[in-house]
Write an enzyme that holds these catalytic residues in place. Structure first.
Site, mmCIF file in Angstrom:
data_model
loop_
_atom_site.group_PDB
_atom_site.id
_atom_site.type_symbol
_atom_site.label_atom_id
_atom_site.label_comp_id
_atom_site.label_asym_id
_atom_site.label_seq_id
_atom_site.Cartn_x
_atom_site.Cartn_y
_atom_site.Cartn_z
ATOM 1 N N GLY A 264 -5.486 7.777 -3.851
ATOM 2 C CA GLY A 264 -4.186 8.167 -4.400
ATOM 3 C C GLY A 264 -3.748 9.554 -3.959
ATOM 4 N N HIS B 186 7.545 -7.451 -1.918
ATOM 5 C CA HIS B 186 7.347 -6.794 -0.623
ATOM 6 C C HIS B 186 8.325 -7.361 0.413
ATOM 7 C CE1 HIS B 186 3.812 -4.777 -2.016
ATOM 8 N NE2 HIS B 186 2.973 -5.777 -1.903
ATOM 9 N N LYS C 291 0.797 -1.233 0.000
ATOM 10 C CA LYS C 291 0.000 0.000 0.000
ATOM 11 C C LYS C 291 0.834 1.290 0.000
ATOM 12 C CE LYS C 291 -3.372 -1.011 -0.733
ATOM 13 N NZ LYS C 291 -3.645 -1.633 -2.084
HETATM 14 P P1 A3P Z 1 -4.894 4.972 -1.195
HETATM 15 O O1 A3P Z 1 -5.535 3.768 -0.608
HETATM 16 O O2 A3P Z 1 -4.385 5.930 -0.181
HETATM 17 O O3 A3P Z 1 -5.749 5.656 -2.214
HETATM 18 P P2 A3P Z 1 -0.249 -0.357 -3.684
HETATM 19 O O4 A3P Z 1 -0.196 -0.163 -5.150
HETATM 20 O O5 A3P Z 1 1.097 -0.532 -3.055
HETATM 21 O O6 A3P Z 1 -1.233 -1.386 -3.318
HETATM 22 O O7 A3P Z 1 -0.728 1.032 -3.047
HETATM 23 C C1 A3P Z 1 -2.059 1.440 -3.212
HETATM 24 C C2 A3P Z 1 -2.139 2.921 -2.955
HETATM 25 O O8 A3P Z 1 -1.583 3.625 -4.074
HETATM 26 C C3 A3P Z 1 -3.593 3.371 -2.876
HETATM 27 O O9 A3P Z 1 -3.595 4.486 -1.995
HETATM 28 C C4 A3P Z 1 -3.887 3.752 -4.314
HETATM 29 O O10 A3P Z 1 -4.990 4.587 -4.470
HETATM 30 C C5 A3P Z 1 -2.575 4.430 -4.684
HETATM 31 N N1 A3P Z 1 -2.337 4.449 -6.132
HETATM 32 C C6 A3P Z 1 -2.642 3.504 -7.045
HETATM 33 N N2 A3P Z 1 -2.272 3.891 -8.266
HETATM 34 C C7 A3P Z 1 -1.708 5.111 -8.135
HETATM 35 C C8 A3P Z 1 -1.138 6.035 -9.064
HETATM 36 N N3 A3P Z 1 -1.091 5.773 -10.359
HETATM 37 N N4 A3P Z 1 -0.653 7.193 -8.577
HETATM 38 C C9 A3P Z 1 -0.698 7.464 -7.254
HETATM 39 N N5 A3P Z 1 -1.240 6.643 -6.325
HETATM 40 C C10 A3P Z 1 -1.737 5.463 -6.764
#
Ligand code: A3P
Length: 341
Positions: free
Chosen positions: A306, A143, A79
């Site tokens: 995001g 991870h 995340k």
């Molecule tokens: P939030 O839950 O705060 O919105 P991961 O990819 O490691 O699972 O992390 C997920 C987090 O990254 C989520 O945060 C998601 O919305 C955000 N995220 C996914 N795609 C993104 C992008 N292209 N740019 C910025 N944040 C992104």
């Protein structure tokens, strides 16, 4: 008779066990365990908390993986923007191959299907694949904490490891809201307060989070040509400068001509939250990750808000104090700091 939470956990644990090898079962009984977020239990294995199936994959990775000259490894704690980093690295490395953005693979595939996870896909389910014919450079994601990476990967002078770090406030909220959706209905649910305590105690997949972050951070200080340490908040603030650094680090620097033509901005736009979130594959698809067979995972869970600072909508003052204090204790003197807004 209605099952009690304890019998539910026991039943779910028995189901999990059916898929475990004898070697893993023997190992698990020797490990400290805590309540899991999407499995009945997580186990402390090689100094970090992990789910049983991950332990199996990690052991296989540590035993069988052989580094290749130009490997790229994208590392995160869950995340922290893994999906974003996968999209960006894939787009940078393959930009000559897919210069026509109309048929770019990112428009029809979820980033997780373009850059496989070591532990959730490549070595999942007891697979030991031949990775020699992977497209070069091979791009992997993980991870797994730095110290537990396979030895040749750590020792290699040519493997490029990119770590994307996100502030623990937002990472916790993102983890809680995501993992709540993935928690099987067969397991008793737990509260936000309990989840926060588990996070602060370090009991979360790949945690404790501070050790995960510091492991990669310290290595990036020692061997900056081997580990690039990026921050989610900096990328949100200035994606172009960060992509310039990332391209150079990966060995795919942007030329002056590309800079003039706006290639960096094109990649930033293609991989932006707003763009990826609206693609059909990310609105209605399911990533093909081997690990997720039979799970209720949907690609749209990966795109929530995001944003930097969404935690303010969820934390109460005592949680702010507790996590701030914890971070002060754990990161003090390390040089690692975070932007929270
Ligand atoms: P939030 O839950 O705060 O919105 P991961 O990819 O490691 O699972 O992390 C997920 C987090 O990254 C989520 O945060 C998601 O919305 C955000 N995220 C996914 N795609 C993104 C992008 N292209 N740019 C910025 N944040 C992104």
């Amino acid at each position: 008779m209605t099952p009690t939470p304890t019998t539910e956990v026991a039943m779910a644990a028995a189901e999990e066990e059916e898929e475990e090898t004898e070697e893993l079962k023997e190992l698990l009984v020797t490990l400290p365990k805590e309540k899991g977020w999407r499995t009945p239990f997580i186990y402390k294995f090689q100094g970090f908390w992990s789910q049983p199936k991950e332990i199996q994959s990690i052991l296989s990775f540590q035993k069988h993986f052989k580094t290749s000259e130009s490997d790229v490894v994208l590392a995160t704690i869950p995340k922290s923007g893994t999906t974003w980093l996968k999209a960006l690295a894939f787009a940078i490395i393959n930009r000559k191959r897919y210069s026509n953005t109309q048929n770019h693979p990112l428009l029809t595939s979820n980033p997780h299907d373009l850059v496989p996870f070591i532990e959730y896909e490549i070595y999942a389910n007891n697979q030991v694949p031949d990775l020699s014919d992977f497209a070069q450079p091979r791009i992997f994601a993980t991870h797994i904490p730095y110290h537990a990476l396979e030895e040749s990967m750590k020792k290699s002078d040519t493997t490029k490891i990119v770590y994307l770090c996100r502030n623990p406030f937002d990472t916790f909220i993102s983890s809680w809201l995501f993992l709540k959706k993935l928690r099987p209905e067969s397991l008793p649910q737990f509260s936000f307060e309990e989840a926060f305590k588990m996070y602060c105690d370090g009991f979360i997949g790949c945690g404790p989070f501070w050790e995960h972050m510091l492991g990669y951070y310290n290595e990036s200080l020692k061997r900056p040509q081997h580990v690039l340490f990026l921050k989610y908040e900096d990328m949100k603030e200035d994606i172009v400068s960060n992509l310039r650094v990332l391209g150079g680090f990966l060995g795919f620097p942007f030329s002056l001509e590309e800079e003039r033509e706006g290639v960096i901005e094109d990649i930033a736009n293609l991989c932006s939250f707003d763009k990826l979130k609206e693609l059909e594959v990310n609105k209605s698809g399911k990533a093909a990750m081997a690990f997720l067979n039979n799970s209720n995972f949907e690609n749209n869970y990966l795109f929530r808000k995001g944003q930097v600072g969404d935690w303010v909508n969820h934390f109460n003052p005592s949680m702010v104090n507790k996590l701030s204090q914890l971070m002060e204790d754990k990161f003090q003197g390390s040089g690692l700091s975070f932007k929270l807004h």
